[in-house]
Design an enzyme around this catalytic site. Sequence first.
Site, short mmCIF file in Angstrom:
data_model
loop_
_atom_site.label_atom_id
_atom_site.label_comp_id
_atom_site.label_asym_id
_atom_site.label_seq_id
_atom_site.Cartn_x
_atom_site.Cartn_y
_atom_site.Cartn_z
CE LYS A 155 38.59 61.06 17.63
NZ LYS A 155 37.68 60.77 18.75
NE ARG A 182 27.29 63.37 17.94
CZ ARG A 182 27.36 63.13 19.24
NH1 ARG A 182 26.58 63.79 20.09
NH2 ARG A 182 28.22 62.26 19.72
N1 BES Z 1 34.82 58.48 15.73
C1 BES Z 1 34.57 58.78 17.09
C2 BES Z 1 34.02 57.60 17.88
C3 BES Z 1 34.95 56.43 18.01
C4 BES Z 1 35.80 56.33 19.10
C5 BES Z 1 34.93 55.41 17.11
C6 BES Z 1 36.64 55.25 19.22
C7 BES Z 1 35.76 54.31 17.23
C8 BES Z 1 36.62 54.25 18.29
C9 BES Z 1 33.58 59.92 17.18
O1 BES Z 1 33.62 60.84 16.16
C10 BES Z 1 33.88 60.66 18.45
O2 BES Z 1 34.92 61.22 18.53
N2 BES Z 1 32.95 60.62 19.39
C11 BES Z 1 33.12 61.27 20.63
C12 BES Z 1 31.86 62.02 20.93
C13 BES Z 1 31.99 63.04 22.03
C14 BES Z 1 32.93 64.15 21.62
C15 BES Z 1 30.62 63.61 22.34
C16 BES Z 1 33.39 60.21 21.68
O3 BES Z 1 32.91 59.09 21.55
O4 BES Z 1 34.16 60.50 22.59
MN MN Z 2 35.02 62.37 16.52
#
Ligand code: BES
Ligand code: MN
Length: 527
Positions: free
Chosen positions: A281, A355
Site C-alpha cells: 500500500k 477475502r
Molecule cells: N483492508 C483493506 C480495505 C480497507 C481499506 C479497509 C481502507 C479500511 C480502510 C483491504 O484488505 C484492501 O486492501 N482492499 C483492497 C482490495 C483491492 C486490492 C482489490 C482495496 O479496497 O483497495
Molecule cells: Mn488489503
Amino acid sequence: MTDQTALSFASMSAAGDGVAVVFAEEGAKLTPAAQDLDKKTKGLLTKAIQITTFKGAKGKTVDVLAPQGTKFTRIVLVGFGKPASYGHEDWLNLGGTVRGLLTGREGTTANVYLETVKSDVAPADVAAFALGAALRGYSFKKYKSKPKKTRGAASDKSLKKLIVHCADPRAAGQAYTPSRAIVDGVNMARDLVNEPANVLGPAEFAQRAKELTKAGVKVEVLSEAALKRHGMLSLLAVGQGSERPSHVVVMKWNGAGPKGGAPIAIVGKGVTFDTGGISLKPAGGMEDMKGDMAGAACVVGLMLALAERKAKVNAVGVIGLVENMPSGIATRPGDVVTGMSGTTIEVLNTDAEGRMVLADCLWYAQEKFKPKAVVNLATLTGAVMVALGKEHAGLFSNNDQLAERLTEAGKETGEKLWRLPLGPKYDKLIESKVADIKNTGGRWGGSISAAQFLQRFVKEGTPWAHLDVAGTAMASANSEINRSWGSGFGVRLLDQLIKDHYEHSASSRSTASKSKSRSKSRRKKAS
Ligand code: BES
Ligand code: MN
Ligand code: ZN
C-alpha cells in the site's frame, strides 16, 4: 478503556448533588423536575432561557453554575425537541449527548432527571438513554502518560457516578441489566481496534480472545500447524510473509444447550496489520490498517456480550488472525493457493487478503458446525466507502430474510446497513485463467466482486450475510455515542439480531419466573 463511571437508577425525588441535568421540550417548556429546580434557584433557568437562544431543540443546552443555597454545583438544561416521537435510537443518542456534557470537573457525581413535560419515560427508554451514556463514556487513553500531579490539588476529576432519576428506577434497572453486557462487549471490540499493531499481533489478539473463558465462552486457539492440517492454505498464504504466526480462534457459547440445535456462526476478518503485502500500500494513511481486524474484534465483543447476558442462543465465533507483510517469503502476485474447500485461488493482488482469510474461516465454520446461518464481518474493501461513505455498512446476502432481519436490527440499534447486489454477472469478474478463481475482480464494483469471492465459500442452502464494515468500524466518524477511533460497530447489531430471531424461546417461561423471585430482593434495595 471502559468508563469508570458507576451508573445507577433512582427515583425522581431522591436527593442529589454535583451536576444536575434537567430537560425542556420544544418551545422551552420545562419538565416538572426542571420547573422545580427553577423555583429553587429563584428563576435561574427561566432567566437563562430568556438571555440565550435556547428553545428546547433536541440536543441544544443551556449551562449554568448553580447559585449558593442549592446542593448542586452546575445545572444543565437539555433540549428534548419532541420526545413523543422518539425511538430507541433517539433515547440512545440523547444519553450519549448528555454523557458528553459531563466531564467531572464541576463535580464527580451527576444526576439526570429523566422525564418529559407530560409523562414518565418508559423503563426501556430510560435503559436506552443509560446505554448511550455508558457507550459515550469510553475513551482509549492507554498510551497517554498521566499528567504529573500538582502538589495538594485533588487530581482525579473524572465523572465517578451517574445517577439517572426516573419514574420507575427498579424497572429501568432491570431493563438495563443486559445492556451492561453489551457495553462490555462494545468496549472490548473498541479496545482491540484501537490497539496498535506492534502490541496486538495475531498471537496477542488470540490471547485477548482467550480471556473470554472467564465469562463462560469455550475458546480454542488453532496453531499454524493445526491450520496446515486443516488445509487452510489460503489464510496461511496471507500470513506467510510475517514473522508472527497466524491463528484461527474458535469461540463457543452454548446458551441454548443441546435443545437449541445448530448454532449461528459469526466469522470475522482479523488482519492485525495490512501493509498490502508485496502489492504494498502507499505510505499515506497506512497506519489505519491497524484496524483491519475490526470484524474479528466485533466477533469477540459479541461473544463476550452474549456470555455476560447469558443469552439463550447457541453461537460460534470464528476469527482468522494474520499479519499481511511483505518479505522474502511472502506470497507473490501470480501465486496459486488451494484453500480448505479445495477451490484454487490465483493471487493477483496480495492486498486483497481479507477475502482469502475469510474463505478458509467460512469453510471451517460450515464444515465443523453446520450452522443454521452464517454472518461475517470484515473491513474488506475501500470501495464500500466510495459507495456508502461512513453512514452505512455494506450488506451482501444470499438470503432475503436474513438480509431483512439484519437491516431491521441495524435500524433499531443505529448501525445502519445498505444492501448491495450479488449475481452471476458479477461472479464472472473473479474467473481466473489459471485457477478456479482470482482474488481481485477489477476496478468496478470492487465491494461486490469481493463479496462474490466470499460466496464461493458458502455452501448451497446456508443462509449467509457479509457485512463490509471498512467505513463504519474503524476511523469512525464522531457520533453521540462514540468518540473513539474504533467504534465497536456490529456488536449491538448482531446482539439485536440474535435477541430478535435466534434466542431459544422455549426457555422464556423459566426466565419469567426467575425475574419474579429476583424482583423481591431488588425491591428492598431500591427503597
Ligand atoms: N483492508 C483493506 C480495505 C480497507 C481499506 C479497509 C481502507 C479500511 C480502510 C483491504 O484488505 C484492501 O486492501 N482492499 C483492497 C482490495 C483491492 C486490492 C482489490 C482495496 O479496497 O483497495
Ligand atoms: Mn488489503
Ligand atoms: Zn485488509
